[in-house]
Design an enzyme around this catalytic site. Structure first.
Site, PDB file in Angstrom:
ATOM      1  N   HIS A  59      37.361 -40.387   9.678  1.00 36.81           N
ATOM      2  CA  HIS A  59      35.649 -41.284   9.602  1.00 36.81           C
ATOM      3  C   HIS A  59      36.026 -41.505  11.043  1.00 36.81           C
ATOM      4  O   HIS A  59      35.008 -42.761  11.537  1.00 36.81           O
ATOM      5  CB  HIS A  59      35.848 -42.286   8.694  1.00 36.81           C
ATOM      6  N   CYS A  86      38.002 -53.926   9.750  1.00 38.79           N
ATOM      7  CA  CYS A  86      38.997 -54.284   8.581  1.00 38.79           C
ATOM      8  C   CYS A  86      39.088 -55.610   8.032  1.00 38.79           C
ATOM      9  O   CYS A  86      39.491 -56.955   8.279  1.00 38.79           O
ATOM     10  CB  CYS A  86      40.396 -53.838   8.709  1.00 38.79           C
TER      11      CYS A  86
HETATM   12  C1  LIG Z   1      40.582 -47.434  10.629  1.00 38.42           C
HETATM   13  C2  LIG Z   1      41.941 -47.298  11.285  1.00 38.42           C
HETATM   14  C3  LIG Z   1      42.641 -47.618  10.402  1.00 38.42           C
HETATM   15  C4  LIG Z   1      42.311 -47.208   8.978  1.00 38.42           C
HETATM   16  O1  LIG Z   1      42.334 -46.231   8.650  1.00 38.42           O
HETATM   17  P1  LIG Z   1      41.137 -45.831   7.176  1.00 38.42           P
HETATM   18  O2  LIG Z   1      41.387 -44.319   7.523  1.00 38.42           O
HETATM   19  O3  LIG Z   1      40.002 -46.636   7.539  1.00 38.42           O
HETATM   20  O4  LIG Z   1      42.364 -46.363   6.054  1.00 38.42           O
HETATM   21  C5  LIG Z   1      43.918 -48.119  10.379  1.00 38.42           C
HETATM   22  N1  LIG Z   1      44.654 -48.108  11.963  1.00 38.42           N
HETATM   23  C6  LIG Z   1      44.141 -48.258  12.587  1.00 38.42           C
HETATM   24  C7  LIG Z   1      44.547 -47.855  13.818  1.00 38.42           C
HETATM   25  C8  LIG Z   1      42.532 -47.829  12.520  1.00 38.42           C
HETATM   26  O5  LIG Z   1      42.108 -47.915  13.918  1.00 38.42           O
END
Ligand SMILES: *Cc1c(COP(=O)(O)O)cnc(C)c1O
Length: 375
Positions: A189, A314
């Site tokens: 994503h 997050c």
């Molecule tokens: C977005 C992100 C995640 C989490 O990924 P998800 O697919 O949303 O679980 C983990 N590490 C980094 C560096 C990110 O940018």
């Protein structure tokens, strides 16, 4: 993705009829696309629900598989919480954790890393590109260091190198062979793919990585991640990676130009500080701290006109200043007054002009205490 919701609805794990075969063929093709994108082999790719799950599988899976050889893990203060939190969780189970600091540019020191390696170190986890600042860590040097340290050990126990490449895939070239990477977390994503799908690359041949599964059940994904695969999401992820990689050289240059344009226009405003290295960062990232204003007030002033954030999605629910910027030496005030611009595929030069104007007007108004301009 659409045909895999309807026309090709089979379960890729059902290999006794054509419905399953069609779905299985799509999964194999996606697996090949992802593997090729990082110079891996299709057998190395384990599909997951995203990078959070991939990080958890990598870190806890290695800890559980290698704990008889050592219980020491190394990571970095600027990692995503999906790396830091599994590491801290393992600490509660008796593992020892070294969290390396970074310099003002956001980069780790290879000397610090070399000094932190111990005879009982089993895993080094360093992200490829930071999600707040876009800072790129020196993966090839880290991989080489881990490999050399492993070879000089009397017990020859391998120090595994994991990298969270959620922000890096499709944006910078990644090569697990030349960078000696053993495990790599990916997600769809961040490159316009669907949410809720990702992958973990796990080196399956020389030197083969052992991993303790974190989901037990039907034995899918070489037994490392049980559960029925989701063909539409997996097909979507592979397509997103394919498109991003096909365009990478031109798109990087376009984003660099847009970012320079935005940064130049913001020069009209005093008291702006770039967070992190200008050189070692993703082309689409600009992270600034703004002096003499409250971060919350800036975000409030901008949010009706710009889709912008102060840090990680997050962490945007809580008001804590960024742990990433504080690890780089920013005061809590400047870390809380950070603006993270993410410039992407659909942004234009005209939008850079608008963004700069809106940011300048908002900050000037806040500094002059002209609250009537605020929503
Ligand atoms: C977005 C992100 C995640 C989490 O990924 P998800 O697919 O949303 O679980 C983990 N590490 C980094 C560096 C990110 O940018």
């Amino acid at each position: 993705m659409l045909p895999y919701f309807s026309d090709y609805f089979g379960n890729p794990g059902s290999l006794s009829h054509p419905y399953g075969w069609e779905a299985e063929a799509a999964i194999q093709s996606a697996r090949l696309t992802l593997a090729t994108a990082i110079a891996a082999e299709p057998e190395d790719i384990i599909f997951t629900s995203g990078a959070t799950e991939a990080n958890n599988l990598a870190i806890k899976g290695v800890a559980e598989a290698y704990h008889t050889q050592g219980r020491h893990l190394i990571t970095v203060a600027t990692e995503h919480s999906a790396v830091l939190d599994p590491c801290r969780y393992l600490q509660t189970l008796g593992f020892e954790l070294t969290i390396l600091g970074v310099d003002a540019e956001g980069l780790i020191s290879l000397t610090d890393l070399a000094a932190a390696l111990r005879p009982d170190t089993i895993l080094v986890s360093v992200m490829a590109a930071n999600n707040e600042t876009g800072i790129l860590q020196p993966l090839a040097e880290i991989g080489q260091l881990c490999r050399e340290a492993s070879q000089s050990r009397s017990n020859r126990h391998k120090i595994l190198f994991h990298t969270d490449a959620a922000q890096a895939i499709g944006k910078i070239p990644l090569n697990v062979q030349t960078a000696a990477i053993d495990l790599m977390s990916l997600t769809a994503h961040k490159i316009y793919g669907p949410k809720g799908v990702g992958a973990l690359y796990v080196r399956h041949r020389q030197p083969r990585v052992q991993l303790a599964p974190q989901l037990h059940g039907g034995g899918q994904e070489r037994g490392l991640r049980s559960g029925t695969l989701n063909p539409p999401l997996i097909v979507g992820m592979a397509k997103a990676v394919e498109l991003a990689i096909a365009d990478m050289p031109q798109e990087s240059q376009r984003l660099l130009n847009l970012r320079s344009q935005l940064w130049q226009q913001l020069q009209g405003l005093p008291g702006l500080f770039i967070n992190g290295s200008w050189q070692h960062r993703l082309p689409g990232n600009l992270n600034l701290s703004v002096a003499d204003v409250s971060g919350a007030a800036v975000m409030l002033g901008l949010r009706s006109q710009l889709a912008i954030s102060s840090g990680s999605a997050c962490a945007s629910g809580n008001a804590k200043p960024s742990h990433v910027l504080q690890a780089m030496g920013r005061t809590p005030e400047l870390a809380a007054a950070a603006l993270r611009f993410g410039i992407g595929r659909f942004n234009t030069e005209a939008e850079m002009n608008t963004a700069a104007q809106v940011v300048i007007a908002t900050i000037q108004a806040l500094r002059q205490g002209r609250s009537e301009l605020m929503p």
